[in-house]
Enzyme design. Sequence first.
Site, PDB file in Angstrom:
ATOM      1  N   TYR A  57     -31.496   2.820  -4.221  1.00 22.92           N
ATOM      2  CA  TYR A  57     -30.298   2.311  -3.539  1.00 22.92           C
ATOM      3  C   TYR A  57     -29.373   3.434  -3.067  1.00 22.92           C
ATOM      4  O   TYR A  57     -28.761   3.333  -2.007  1.00 22.92           O
ATOM      5  CB  TYR A  57     -29.548   1.306  -4.438  1.00 22.92           C
ATOM      6  CG  TYR A  57     -30.256  -0.023  -4.445  1.00 22.92           C
ATOM      7  CD1 TYR A  57     -31.165  -0.367  -5.453  1.00 22.92           C
ATOM      8  CD2 TYR A  57     -30.107  -0.917  -3.379  1.00 22.92           C
ATOM      9  CE1 TYR A  57     -31.866  -1.561  -5.412  1.00 22.92           C
ATOM     10  CE2 TYR A  57     -30.799  -2.115  -3.335  1.00 22.92           C
ATOM     11  CZ  TYR A  57     -31.690  -2.432  -4.346  1.00 22.92           C
ATOM     12  OH  TYR A  57     -32.395  -3.605  -4.292  1.00 22.92           O
ATOM     13  N   ASN A  92     -28.527  -9.209   5.102  1.00 28.01           N
ATOM     14  CA  ASN A  92     -28.555  -7.747   5.100  1.00 28.01           C
ATOM     15  C   ASN A  92     -27.461  -7.179   4.202  1.00 28.01           C
ATOM     16  O   ASN A  92     -26.389  -7.787   4.063  1.00 28.01           O
ATOM     17  CB  ASN A  92     -28.389  -7.217   6.528  1.00 28.01           C
ATOM     18  CG  ASN A  92     -29.496  -7.722   7.448  1.00 28.01           C
ATOM     19  OD1 ASN A  92     -30.553  -8.153   6.965  1.00 28.01           O
ATOM     20  ND2 ASN A  92     -29.255  -7.728   8.743  1.00 28.01           N
ATOM     21  N   HIS A 109     -26.703 -11.540   0.037  1.00 25.62           N
ATOM     22  CA  HIS A 109     -27.533 -10.722  -0.862  1.00 25.62           C
ATOM     23  C   HIS A 109     -26.816  -9.466  -1.316  1.00 25.62           C
ATOM     24  O   HIS A 109     -27.449  -8.531  -1.814  1.00 25.62           O
ATOM     25  CB  HIS A 109     -28.849 -10.351  -0.161  1.00 25.62           C
ATOM     26  CG  HIS A 109     -29.742 -11.541   0.049  1.00 25.62           C
ATOM     27  ND1 HIS A 109     -30.808 -11.533   0.918  1.00 25.62           N
ATOM     28  CD2 HIS A 109     -29.723 -12.786  -0.498  1.00 25.62           C
ATOM     29  CE1 HIS A 109     -31.404 -12.717   0.897  1.00 25.62           C
ATOM     30  NE2 HIS A 109     -30.762 -13.494   0.049  1.00 25.62           N
ATOM     31  N   CYS A 117     -19.490  -3.153 -11.725  1.00 22.79           N
ATOM     32  CA  CYS A 117     -19.384  -2.725 -13.122  1.00 22.79           C
ATOM     33  C   CYS A 117     -20.286  -3.596 -14.001  1.00 22.79           C
ATOM     34  O   CYS A 117     -20.215  -4.829 -13.943  1.00 22.79           O
ATOM     35  CB  CYS A 117     -17.926  -2.865 -13.575  1.00 22.79           C
ATOM     36  SG  CYS A 117     -17.684  -2.549 -15.328  1.00 22.79           S
ATOM     37  N   SER A 181     -37.813 -13.227   8.502  1.00 22.18           N
ATOM     38  CA  SER A 181     -39.217 -13.671   8.415  1.00 22.18           C
ATOM     39  C   SER A 181     -39.360 -15.056   7.798  1.00 22.18           C
ATOM     40  O   SER A 181     -40.442 -15.606   7.729  1.00 22.18           O
ATOM     41  CB  SER A 181     -40.003 -12.669   7.553  1.00 22.18           C
ATOM     42  OG  SER A 181     -39.460 -12.652   6.228  1.00 22.18           O
ATOM     43  N   ASN A 205     -36.337 -13.835  17.182  1.00 20.53           N
ATOM     44  CA  ASN A 205     -37.128 -13.034  16.249  1.00 20.53           C
ATOM     45  C   ASN A 205     -38.221 -12.293  16.998  1.00 20.53           C
ATOM     46  O   ASN A 205     -38.735 -12.790  18.000  1.00 20.53           O
ATOM     47  CB  ASN A 205     -37.736 -13.941  15.162  1.00 20.53           C
ATOM     48  CG  ASN A 205     -37.904 -13.183  13.847  1.00 20.53           C
ATOM     49  OD1 ASN A 205     -36.931 -12.729  13.259  1.00 20.53           O
ATOM     50  ND2 ASN A 205     -39.149 -13.026  13.421  1.00 20.53           N
ATOM     51  N   LEU A 206     -38.598 -11.120  16.443  1.00 18.64           N
ATOM     52  CA  LEU A 206     -39.634 -10.335  17.137  1.00 18.64           C
ATOM     53  C   LEU A 206     -40.958 -11.085  17.136  1.00 18.64           C
ATOM     54  O   LEU A 206     -41.626 -11.200  18.158  1.00 18.64           O
ATOM     55  CB  LEU A 206     -39.796  -8.973  16.441  1.00 18.64           C
ATOM     56  CG  LEU A 206     -40.667  -7.942  17.155  1.00 18.64           C
ATOM     57  CD1 LEU A 206     -40.060  -7.579  18.499  1.00 18.64           C
ATOM     58  CD2 LEU A 206     -40.836  -6.687  16.302  1.00 18.64           C
ATOM     59  N   ALA A 223     -34.252  -8.418  19.283  1.00 15.11           N
ATOM     60  CA  ALA A 223     -32.902  -8.986  19.321  1.00 15.11           C
ATOM     61  C   ALA A 223     -31.963  -8.158  20.194  1.00 15.11           C
ATOM     62  O   ALA A 223     -31.089  -8.702  20.870  1.00 15.11           O
ATOM     63  CB  ALA A 223     -32.349  -9.068  17.900  1.00 15.11           C
TER      64      ALA A 223
HETATM   65  N1  APR Z   1     -35.590  -7.981  16.785  1.00 14.87           N
HETATM   66  C1  APR Z   1     -35.755  -9.215  16.238  1.00 14.87           C
HETATM   67  N2  APR Z   1     -36.486  -9.443  15.116  1.00 14.87           N
HETATM   68  C2  APR Z   1     -37.068  -8.380  14.538  1.00 14.87           C
HETATM   69  C3  APR Z   1     -36.952  -7.062  15.049  1.00 14.87           C
HETATM   70  C4  APR Z   1     -36.176  -6.888  16.222  1.00 14.87           C
HETATM   71  N3  APR Z   1     -36.000  -5.688  16.788  1.00 14.87           N
HETATM   72  N4  APR Z   1     -37.679  -6.229  14.256  1.00 14.87           N
HETATM   73  C5  APR Z   1     -38.212  -6.989  13.280  1.00 14.87           C
HETATM   74  N5  APR Z   1     -37.865  -8.279  13.459  1.00 14.87           N
HETATM   75  C6  APR Z   1     -38.226  -9.442  12.645  1.00 14.87           C
HETATM   76  C7  APR Z   1     -39.627  -9.389  12.090  1.00 14.87           C
HETATM   77  O1  APR Z   1     -40.532 -10.012  12.981  1.00 14.87           O
HETATM   78  C8  APR Z   1     -39.478 -10.180  10.786  1.00 14.87           C
HETATM   79  O2  APR Z   1     -39.781 -11.558  11.008  1.00 14.87           O
HETATM   80  O3  APR Z   1     -37.362  -9.416  11.522  1.00 14.87           O
HETATM   81  C9  APR Z   1     -38.009 -10.047  10.429  1.00 14.87           C
HETATM   82  C10 APR Z   1     -37.761  -9.178   9.198  1.00 14.87           C
HETATM   83  O4  APR Z   1     -38.312  -9.863   8.098  1.00 14.87           O
HETATM   84  P1  APR Z   1     -38.120  -9.253   6.632  1.00 14.87           P
HETATM   85  O5  APR Z   1     -38.496  -7.819   6.643  1.00 14.87           O
HETATM   86  O6  APR Z   1     -38.808 -10.196   5.684  1.00 14.87           O
HETATM   87  O7  APR Z   1     -36.537  -9.304   6.391  1.00 14.87           O
HETATM   88  P2  APR Z   1     -35.646 -10.551   5.970  1.00 14.87           P
HETATM   89  O8  APR Z   1     -36.180 -11.829   6.561  1.00 14.87           O
HETATM   90  O9  APR Z   1     -34.248 -10.201   6.275  1.00 14.87           O
HETATM   91  O10 APR Z   1     -35.852 -10.587   4.380  1.00 14.87           O
HETATM   92  C11 APR Z   1     -35.057 -11.512   3.684  1.00 14.87           C
HETATM   93  O11 APR Z   1     -35.891 -10.655   1.605  1.00 14.87           O
HETATM   94  O12 APR Z   1     -36.549  -8.844   0.456  1.00 14.87           O
HETATM   95  C12 APR Z   1     -35.527  -9.734   0.579  1.00 14.87           C
HETATM   96  O13 APR Z   1     -33.259  -9.398   0.092  1.00 14.87           O
HETATM   97  C13 APR Z   1     -34.258  -9.055   0.996  1.00 14.87           C
HETATM   98  O14 APR Z   1     -32.566  -9.881   2.501  1.00 14.87           O
HETATM   99  C14 APR Z   1     -33.955  -9.648   2.361  1.00 14.87           C
HETATM  100  C15 APR Z   1     -34.719 -10.957   2.341  1.00 14.87           C
END
Ligand code: APR
Length: 240
Positions: A57, A92, A109, A117, A181, A205-206, A223
Amino acid sequence: MKINQLNIVVLTGAGISAESGLRTFRDNGGLWEEHPVEEVATPQAWQRNPSMVWGFYQSRRRQLSEVEPNPAHFALSKLAEYAKDFFLITQNVDDLHERSGIMDVVHMHGQLRMLRCELSGKSEERMEPSDLESDFQFCTCCETASRLRPDIVWFGEQPMNMVEIYNKIETCDVFIVVGSSGHVYPAAGLVNFAKQSNAQTILINLEEPLNSFMFDETHFGSAGKILPKLVNEWIEQSSL
Ligand code: APR
C-alpha cells in the site's frame, strides 16, 4: 428528460483510472496478477505479514503523486455541474475524482490517502513525505501512539457508506457505471438495485463485464474517449 432535471448516480471502478496510468486489478498485468489478494488485501494477510501488506500500500500511496486525472474524470466533474443531483460512488481508492474537481466522492472501498488507527479505528489523512516511508506509521489520536493500517476495505470486510449508497440509488433517474468488471459485490449488484428503482442504467467499459446484461445501454471502449463525447451529447440535447 433534460440533464438538469435528472438525479444521476455514477459508480466507477479501476477502469476509469487506467488511462491515468494506475493499474486495474483483473486486466492482463493487473495488480492481482502480481500480488494475490490473499497476500496483500485481507485482514489475515495483515496479521500474518504486515510488512508485505504495508509495502504494497505504501508503494500505491507514493504513486498517487505521479498520476493525474484523465479526460474521463473531467467528463464526470462536468456532468456533475449540469445534473439536478449528482452522486459519485467509487470502488477506487485513488484521489483522482477529487483532483478532477468533484467535491463529494463516496469511497466504498476506502482511500489510499487515509490511514486508520488499529486501536481507535479513527482515520486520518497522512500524505506527507514522512508518511510515505517504508516504516510503519503511528497514530496521533491515542495517548500511546498505535500502529496505523491502510484505510482500505479488504476482502472479507464491510464496504463503507452502503446505507447512503442504497438511499441515493433508490431515488435516482440514471445509474451510470464506468470501468468495472462486475466481479466484486455488493458493487456489482448495485445496477440490479438501480433497475428495481426504475433508473435507466448505462455502462461504459473497455470490455464486456460479467454483469453487462443488466444494463439498458452499453458503450464499449476507453472511458477517456467515450465519456467526454457522451457527456457533451447529453449537455447539447439538454440545451435544445
Ligand atoms: N476505459 C474503460 N474501462 C476500462 C479501461 C478504460 N480505459 N481499462 C480497463 N477497463 C475496464 C476493464 O475492461 C475491466 O472490466 O475496467 C474494468 C476493471 O476491472 P477490475 O480490474 O476488476 O477493477 P474493479 O471492477 O474496479 O474491481 C472492483 O475489486 O479487487 C477489488 O477492491 C478492488 O475496488 C476493486 C474491486
